[in-house]
Design a protein around this motif. Structure first.
Motif, PDB file in Angstrom:
ATOM      1  N   ILE A  69      -4.729 -12.424  -6.402  1.00  0.00           N
ATOM      2  CA  ILE A  69      -4.496 -11.216  -7.637  1.00  0.00           C
ATOM      3  C   ILE A  69      -3.377 -10.219  -7.067  1.00  0.00           C
ATOM      4  CG2 ILE A  69      -5.328  -8.937  -8.511  1.00  0.00           C
ATOM      5  CD1 ILE A  69      -8.075 -10.324  -8.812  1.00  0.00           C
ATOM      6  N   ASP A  70      -3.525 -10.251  -5.768  1.00  0.00           N
ATOM      7  CA  ASP A  70      -2.437  -9.320  -5.201  1.00  0.00           C
ATOM      8  C   ASP A  70      -0.989 -10.147  -5.259  1.00  0.00           C
ATOM      9  OD1 ASP A  70      -1.059  -8.029  -3.119  1.00  0.00           O
ATOM     10  OD2 ASP A  70      -1.688  -8.787  -1.462  1.00  0.00           O
ATOM     11  N   LYS A 103      -2.384  -1.817   1.294  1.00  0.00           N
ATOM     12  CA  LYS A 103      -1.184  -0.686   1.465  1.00  0.00           C
ATOM     13  C   LYS A 103      -0.714  -0.177   0.179  1.00  0.00           C
ATOM     14  CE  LYS A 103       3.356   0.063   3.587  1.00  0.00           C
ATOM     15  NZ  LYS A 103       4.527  -0.639   2.992  1.00  0.00           N
ATOM     16  N   ILE A 104      -0.767   1.141  -0.060  1.00  0.00           N
ATOM     17  CA  ILE A 104      -0.253   1.380  -1.375  1.00  0.00           C
ATOM     18  C   ILE A 104       1.268   1.145  -1.600  1.00  0.00           C
ATOM     19  CG2 ILE A 104      -0.121   3.381  -3.000  1.00  0.00           C
ATOM     20  CD1 ILE A 104      -2.682   4.133  -2.242  1.00  0.00           C
ATOM     21  N   VAL A 105       1.474   0.522  -2.756  1.00  0.00           N
ATOM     22  CA  VAL A 105       2.974   0.397  -3.025  1.00  0.00           C
ATOM     23  C   VAL A 105       3.311   1.416  -3.887  1.00  0.00           C
ATOM     24  CG1 VAL A 105       4.734  -1.390  -3.876  1.00  0.00           C
ATOM     25  CG2 VAL A 105       2.601  -2.160  -2.693  1.00  0.00           C
ATOM     26  N   ASN A 106       4.696   1.951  -3.283  1.00  0.00           N
ATOM     27  CA  ASN A 106       5.121   3.134  -4.286  1.00  0.00           C
ATOM     28  C   ASN A 106       6.094   2.432  -5.151  1.00  0.00           C
ATOM     29  OD1 ASN A 106       3.622   5.112  -3.393  1.00  0.00           O
ATOM     30  ND2 ASN A 106       4.808   5.174  -1.537  1.00  0.00           N
ATOM     31  N   GLY A 152      -0.147   4.322 -13.289  1.00  0.00           N
ATOM     32  CA  GLY A 152      -0.750   3.107 -14.048  1.00  0.00           C
ATOM     33  C   GLY A 152      -2.134   3.128 -14.112  1.00  0.00           C
ATOM     34  N   TRP A 153      -2.437   1.956 -14.913  1.00  0.00           N
ATOM     35  CA  TRP A 153      -4.035   1.614 -14.992  1.00  0.00           C
ATOM     36  C   TRP A 153      -4.466   0.303 -14.993  1.00  0.00           C
ATOM     37  CZ3 TRP A 153      -4.156  -1.527 -19.269  1.00  0.00           C
ATOM     38  CH2 TRP A 153      -3.371  -1.566 -20.442  1.00  0.00           C
ATOM     39  N   ILE A 183      -7.655  -3.601  -5.653  1.00  0.00           N
ATOM     40  CA  ILE A 183      -6.454  -3.533  -6.223  1.00  0.00           C
ATOM     41  C   ILE A 183      -5.867  -1.992  -6.113  1.00  0.00           C
ATOM     42  CG2 ILE A 183      -5.553  -3.736  -8.540  1.00  0.00           C
ATOM     43  CD1 ILE A 183      -7.291  -5.992  -9.280  1.00  0.00           C
ATOM     44  N   VAL A 184      -6.925  -1.075  -6.287  1.00  0.00           N
ATOM     45  CA  VAL A 184      -6.670   0.144  -6.396  1.00  0.00           C
ATOM     46  C   VAL A 184      -6.313   0.500  -5.005  1.00  0.00           C
ATOM     47  CG1 VAL A 184      -7.459   2.495  -6.302  1.00  0.00           C
ATOM     48  CG2 VAL A 184      -8.168   0.961  -8.230  1.00  0.00           C
ATOM     49  N   GLN A 185      -6.825   0.075  -3.987  1.00  0.00           N
ATOM     50  CA  GLN A 185      -6.258   0.317  -2.580  1.00  0.00           C
ATOM     51  C   GLN A 185      -4.663   0.015  -2.447  1.00  0.00           C
ATOM     52  OE1 GLN A 185      -9.426  -1.066   0.055  1.00  0.00           O
ATOM     53  NE2 GLN A 185      -8.646   0.392   1.405  1.00  0.00           N
ATOM     54  N   LYS A 186      -4.518  -1.192  -2.676  1.00  0.00           N
ATOM     55  CA  LYS A 186      -3.007  -1.846  -2.572  1.00  0.00           C
ATOM     56  C   LYS A 186      -2.099  -1.009  -3.665  1.00  0.00           C
ATOM     57  CE  LYS A 186      -0.115  -4.884  -1.493  1.00  0.00           C
ATOM     58  NZ  LYS A 186       0.281  -5.987  -1.331  1.00  0.00           N
ATOM     59  N   PHE A 187      -2.419  -1.102  -4.931  1.00  0.00           N
ATOM     60  CA  PHE A 187      -1.488  -0.821  -5.881  1.00  0.00           C
ATOM     61  C   PHE A 187      -1.479   0.676  -6.429  1.00  0.00           C
ATOM     62  CE2 PHE A 187      -1.759  -5.255  -5.692  1.00  0.00           C
ATOM     63  CZ  PHE A 187      -0.389  -5.686  -5.877  1.00  0.00           C
TER      64      PHE A 187
END
Ligand code: AP5
Length: 603
Positions: free
Chosen positions: A289-290, A82-85, A171-172, A110-114
């Motif tokens: 990592i999460d 889930k994307i964290v805003n 972010g990157w 990572i991209v999907q979540k963050f």
């Protein structure tokens, strides 16, 4: 994750230790003078709220790390992607590792979540190659042979991408860059630094297997593996392609190139390195990592709310430097007080060893660390260093969601024989007075107790015992055993225990039988050991040091004077088990042992 709290600036220091006597015997002592074991002398009966022990100002030193852990515990992080805003400064992450260590696979998740922007130099270069651009033509030859593409080509691509608006907003996540010291230097000059440098660690033989079985979907860019991550259906399978650099031979050469560069790149990011075992199912790797990135993000959010500078305080991961990238143990260890850097070094070293041991399922552990500052026999103020170490251990495990009980033994014996080791008097009070952070960790995730079976409560996850020790006429081992029996499979860590028999006229020490007591004391496995070596009977000059950090070998160091006031430690030898005094002496004298001869006792 460990945040070190500042301390030195607020501390006042008590006088230096008395001058130590000069060598009286030329042979090194491995019997380690008893004064090297921690014990605690006189502590004031009344503790003023401004009392300062060693480096530990019990009232002013802030600890701010526990909040995010508590949130994780009480409100579990959702594992679904889930994307964290976040309104705070966005995440800046570097991911590194050998070819096929799983960087691309983890980046997808990572991209999907963050929601960070994934910048993979490999992907950018492959896109240039398939588009047939000038860059692509230049890069192709290098890539196909597994060599690194020239720095200027890659760097131009990366810096251009980093300057775009979406990167600034979201972010990157840099994947595969920097890959050489020159690339790392470029980023340093541009002040582009990551919050965390993730290093995926996978054994070489697994890497080859992963590369050779890797397939890529040219339509979606998704990575598959014929064995470990097969495509979802036949249609996808039919269009999968193999990368030209994924042959066994090329993988080996890429791996070699990676190894040549890895250390120099790592050295730039030592303070933010987080090494992660990549040889586990990809979901398990991602969970770790999460957790790491979620905490980091919380840190940033809290920092931005409080208006303070964002503090990405990922601890220096010595596990990554333990063996290959060892950077030397601190010097000037006879100088009291130790600098904050030296204390941090030892706290991190002990913490990582205990974390590794607990991760490996060990439950009966002991830490034995005897640097002058942890030897309060000389002056009381050194007790603060021990307490600071215990606090860091407790907070860090609590940070991982564990309920930690920190225990100091109470009064032992009865009637006229009741009492406790003088050295421990007041230490429980110090623990209670200490600053455990302002977010309520103390009392929820961390509790203070004493040593004994009754102290073990159902909700406790683990126990840290502060310097349990026998006193004259009183044996702590019965209480200790009752406690470990009640703790069952839960970890119990003894920090600087002192379980040797002490002579007692009453004979009460003999409650359990000497052999059984020794056997019990030995049942705790050493997970961290550090001691300085001196000429027998002296404490000056330091001759060397012996260090062991679970699960690695004992390392024997020799102290060498480089120039006035400058010294270094050089490694002399490694031992799978704690070396004997004789082995240490031999190593110092440059003698090698012939194992066959040793078996018959002849040299
Ligand atoms: P690049 O594409 O970056 O290649 P690499 O670093 O060698 O890494 P890979 O892409 O091979 O592997 P990965 O770690 O991403 O693993 P993946 O997730 O795919 O670079 C290619 C080339 O470009 C370089 O050789 C160089 O020439 C050039 N280049 C790039 N950057 C450069 C730079 N900065 N400077 C100069 N030149 C540069 O996984 C691999 C396989 O394993 C997959 O099949 C996957 O399904 C499987 N897998 C992944 N995780 C697991 C798991 N946990 N368990 C089981 N299988 C798994």
């Amino acid at each position: 994750m460990l945040n070190y709290s500042p301390s030195a600036t607020h501390c006042c220091h008590l006088p230096l230790a008395p001058k130590l006597s000069l060598p009286s015997s030329p042979s090194l002592s491995q019997s380690f003078p008893s004064s090297l074991y921690v014990s605690f002398p006189f502590l004031p009966q009344q503790l003023s709220s401004h009392y300062v022990y060693g480096h530990l100002d019990i009232k002013t030193e802030p600890v701010r790390r526990v909040k995010q852990r508590r949130i994780i515990k009480s409100k579990p992080v959702r594992k679904g992607l889930k994307i964290v805003n976040s309104k705070s400064e966005p995440l800046k992450v570097m991911i590194s590792g050998a070819p096929a260590s799983g960087k691309g696979t983890q980046c997808e998740m990572i991209v999907q979540k963050f929601g960070v922007v994934h910048i993979s130099t490999g992907d950018l270069l492959r896109a240039e190659v398939s588009a047939g651009t000038e860059i692509g033509r230049k890069a192709k030859e290098y890539m196909n042979s597994g060599r690194l593409v020239p720095d200027e080509v890659v760097t131009a691509m990366v810096t251009a991408r980093l300057s775009l608006k979406d990167v600034k907003e979201k972010g990157w996540l840099l994947d595969g860059y920097p890959r050489s010291s020159a690339q790392a230097e470029t980023l340093e000059k541009l002040n582009i630094r990551p919050d965390v440098y993730i290093m995926l660690d996978v054994p070489d033989d697994i890497l080859v297997d992963r590369c050779v079985g890797r397939r890529m979907d040219p339509s979606t860019g998704k990575i598959y593996h014929i064995k470990y991550s097969p495509p979802e259906n036949g249609e996808i399978q039919a269009r999968l392609v193999t990368r030209p650099d994924d042959t066994e031979e090329k993988v080996k050469s890429r791996l070699q190139i990676y190894k040549q560069n890895a250390e120099s790149v790592l050295s730039t990011y030592l303070n933010v390195v987080k090494k992660i075992d990549g040889n586990r199912p990809k979901e398990v790797v991602f969970n770790e990592i999460d957790t790491l990135l979620s905490r980091l993000q919380k840190d940033k959010e809290e920092s931005s709310k409080s208006g303070k500078l964002a503090r990405s305080e990922i601890q220096l991961d010595r596990s990554s430097s333990d063996e290959k990238n060892w950077r030397g143990i601190p010097t000037r260890l006879n100088n009291i007080p130790h600098s904050r850097e030296i204390r941090k070094y030892f706290y991190a070293d002990v913490l990582q060893a205990t974390q590794r041991a607990i991760k490996d399922g060990k439950t009966r552990l002991k830490v034995e660390i005897s640097i002058p500052e942890l030897n309060p026999e000389m002056d009381v103020y050194r007790i603060g260093t021990l307490m600071e170490l215990v606090r860091i251990l407790a907070l860090s495990f609590a940070d991982d969601g564990k309920r930690v009980k920190v225990c100091v033994q109470g009064s032992m014996g009865e009637g006229a024989l009741a009492g406790m080791p003088l050295q421990l008097a007041g230490s429980r009070k110090i623990l209670e007075f200490m600053d455990w952070g302002d977010d309520g960790a103390m009392g929820t995730f961390i509790k203070i107790g004493s040593i004994g079976g009754k102290e073990v409560e159902e909700q406790d996850d683990m126990f840290i015992l502060v310097a349990p020790q026998n006193a004259v006429g009183n044996c702590i081992i019965d209480d200790l055993r009752a406690m470990t029996d009640a703790a069952g499979h839960r970890p119990v860590i003894l920090v600087n225990p002192r379980l040797k028999d002490l002579p007692g006229s009453s004979g009460i020490m003999q409650t359990m039988g000497r052999e059984k007591r020794l056997e019990y004391a030995a049942s705790f496995e050493i997970c961290y050991s550090f001691r300085l070596l001196y000429y027998a009977g002296t404490q000056y000059p330091i001759m060397g040091a012996l260090r062991m950090s679970y699960p690695y070998d004992y390392e024997l160091y020799k102290r060498v004077d480089e120039s006035p006031k400058k010294e270094k430690y050089v490694i002399l030898s490694k031992f799978p088990k704690r070396p004997s005094g004789e082995e240490i002496n031999d190593a110092f004298e440059g003698k090698t042992r012939d194992k066959a001869k040793r078996a018959t006792g002849i040299w």
